[in-house]
Design an enzyme around this catalytic site. Sequence first.
Site, mmCIF file in Angstrom:
data_model
loop_
_atom_site.group_PDB
_atom_site.id
_atom_site.type_symbol
_atom_site.label_atom_id
_atom_site.label_comp_id
_atom_site.label_asym_id
_atom_site.label_seq_id
_atom_site.Cartn_x
_atom_site.Cartn_y
_atom_site.Cartn_z
ATOM 1 N N ASP A 45 5.480 4.353 -3.006
ATOM 2 C CA ASP A 45 5.155 5.780 -3.055
ATOM 3 C C ASP A 45 6.024 6.495 -4.077
ATOM 4 O OD1 ASP A 45 4.396 6.363 0.484
ATOM 5 O OD2 ASP A 45 3.318 5.335 -1.110
ATOM 6 N N GLU A 58 7.300 5.379 -6.905
ATOM 7 C CA GLU A 58 6.827 5.145 -8.277
ATOM 8 C C GLU A 58 5.545 5.929 -8.544
ATOM 9 O OE1 GLU A 58 5.520 1.478 -11.256
ATOM 10 O OE2 GLU A 58 6.555 1.042 -9.377
ATOM 11 N N LYS A 118 4.725 13.634 9.449
ATOM 12 C CA LYS A 118 3.642 13.104 8.610
ATOM 13 C C LYS A 118 3.505 11.606 8.898
ATOM 14 C CE LYS A 118 1.983 13.001 3.824
ATOM 15 N NZ LYS A 118 1.781 11.541 3.720
ATOM 16 N N ASP A 154 4.617 8.753 -7.105
ATOM 17 C CA ASP A 154 4.971 10.168 -7.211
ATOM 18 C C ASP A 154 5.615 10.493 -8.560
ATOM 19 O OD1 ASP A 154 3.999 10.715 -4.678
ATOM 20 O OD2 ASP A 154 5.931 10.391 -3.698
#
EC number: 6.5.1.2
Length: 669
Positions: A34, A36, A116, A38
């Site tokens: 995630d 990388e 989340k 983002d």
Amino acid sequence: MSKEIAKKRIEELRDLLNTFNYQYHVLDNPSVSDAEYDRNMQELIKLEAENPEFMSEDSPSVRVGGTVLDIFEKVTHKSPMLSLGNAFNEGDLRDFDRRVRQGIDGANVRYICELKIDGLAVSLHYEKGRFIQGATRGDGVTGEDITQNLKTIKAIPLRLNEEVTLEARGEAYMPKRSFVKLNEEKEQNGEDVFANPRNAAAGSIRQLDPKIAAKRNLSMFVYGLANVEEKTIPSHSESLDFLGELGFKTNPNRRTCETIEEVIAYVEEWQEKRPHLDYEIDGIVIKVDDVALQESLGTTAKSPRWAIAYKFPAEEVVTRLTGIELSVGRTGVVTPTAELEPVRVAGTIVRRASLHNEDLIREKDIRIGDYVVVKKAGDIIPEVVNVIFDKRTGEEEEYRMPTHCPACESELVRLEEEVALRCINPTCPAQIREGLIHFVSRNAMNIDGLGERVITQLFDADYIRTFADLYALTKEQLLQLERFGEKSATNLIQAIENSKENSLERLLFGLGIRHVGAKAARTFAEHFETMDELVKATEEELKAINEIGEKMAQSVVTYFDNEDVLELLQQFKEYGVNMTYKGIKIADLQNVESYFAGKTVVLTGKLEVMGRSEAKKKIEALGGKVTGSVSKSTDLVVAGEAAGSKLAQAEKHNVEVWNEERFLQELNK
């Protein structure tokens, strides 16, 4: 940066992010972390903002999700399932708060913060209280019909407590403990493992065979109400309360906040608490609570203006891979493990990480001496994410799996449809040792004081080679071993003697028959009652039993069609090991005086030996009542693996809590 270079880089990033989106949202097989993803997305957004002439309507920065496979029927969502904008630090949260307050022109705002959940987003449609359809998010507009698979998730009610028509949305996920167990089973069977619980949940829900999803112990939190007929609910927090009243599972850790400072405090609190949850979260969702204010703020093409997702920093670190060690499991699967320079990951020092199989080593081009990125899959198991190729010096060594077993030197084979190499030598010492460790484990013969260390000592001293050898051990032999004195030797001999009285299902599970877990072992034991009857059973007779499939039936028949196994059973008889079922059948429970009579019991988590449905039937047959929620009137909570918020409720109401072992002891009195 010149315009030409900027344009080229924007095109590169779009291609890269489209590939990542396809792998993640379509194939459910992400190739990057995630963090990388983002980083690339933030770079693209920045370049497009600086060069608006290169903006495109199909850029990943404005598009929601990806395409849908044609495996399942397509479903068009009544209202789009939008993604959320991201916040990565406190400054981003304060900017979000400022934008919200500007957008509502000075009105009072209250936020609701929720964990989340890192799983698979789905929508659930109900008509007059009945579950009629479930779908994946897909590209946000069109998803896939996965109704039959969702029906296997017990957290999803098939009928609501009111005859209401609505669409709810939530996140299906796999508890961490279930993820660990599933991967252990897949490794033992020589199958590809899942990289993390999110992939495991997505891969399970998108199986064409609902029976596979049913075995995966999935769960779900509902986090929103997309629409509801003939009812107006003024706030998001009230809609969650309403969903809970209808019978949905909502996350109990939400909190309303009056200021952005309270929001930031909530984020910091759960960043610390995160490792202690039994499910993965990758951030916090912050929403404006008032529905009228949500409507006033509106949405962009990609995300609502009234909500944002704070993404936790990636728990990834870099270290050096110094070697690769091999281990042989009880089923013969040879598993490579990375040896690492010690590094702290998610609060613990990591020295080793699973590499799972040869294919993974080749796909990631992992070499001895490489610098690698390491994280904990599901915050539990260390894994090598990828190699940092820029740090290669040319001195790294390529690794090749051996052609022969590291324990017995027999030739390794790769069975059809398996990714693992396997030693098929039945006399392999590593397999025998691992089998003995399994035989004495808690859900099997449960021999107190006989763990991995002692089994290894006994094995190395050549005192044990078969399960039956355990029952021939003497105190004098134990006294020859390190750390054994008169008392500890006497206690262990007594514990071994006590294990002879175990019910048949424990012995069956301990034998390690392929595909037969603790629950199936109990099913066989209750059905056939004696080992002799089970040994005589045909494949057709086994398949006729509820929940016993062809693969398991074949495995059982093959196992007992072996002279060495029959000799082992004869030795058990000679040593006085019980081979009959001692549990209580439901039909025998009527009119039995029982602890459970008149009591209200709540079952939570996964029961390993006895499924919750079977446990419910037996409690009710003994005069007890099983309910789905904990209250002041609850007398007992039985907690299996991955028990959730009901444990906290039990503590709040001062309700007694039993583990599965204590429950079975009382049930079998």
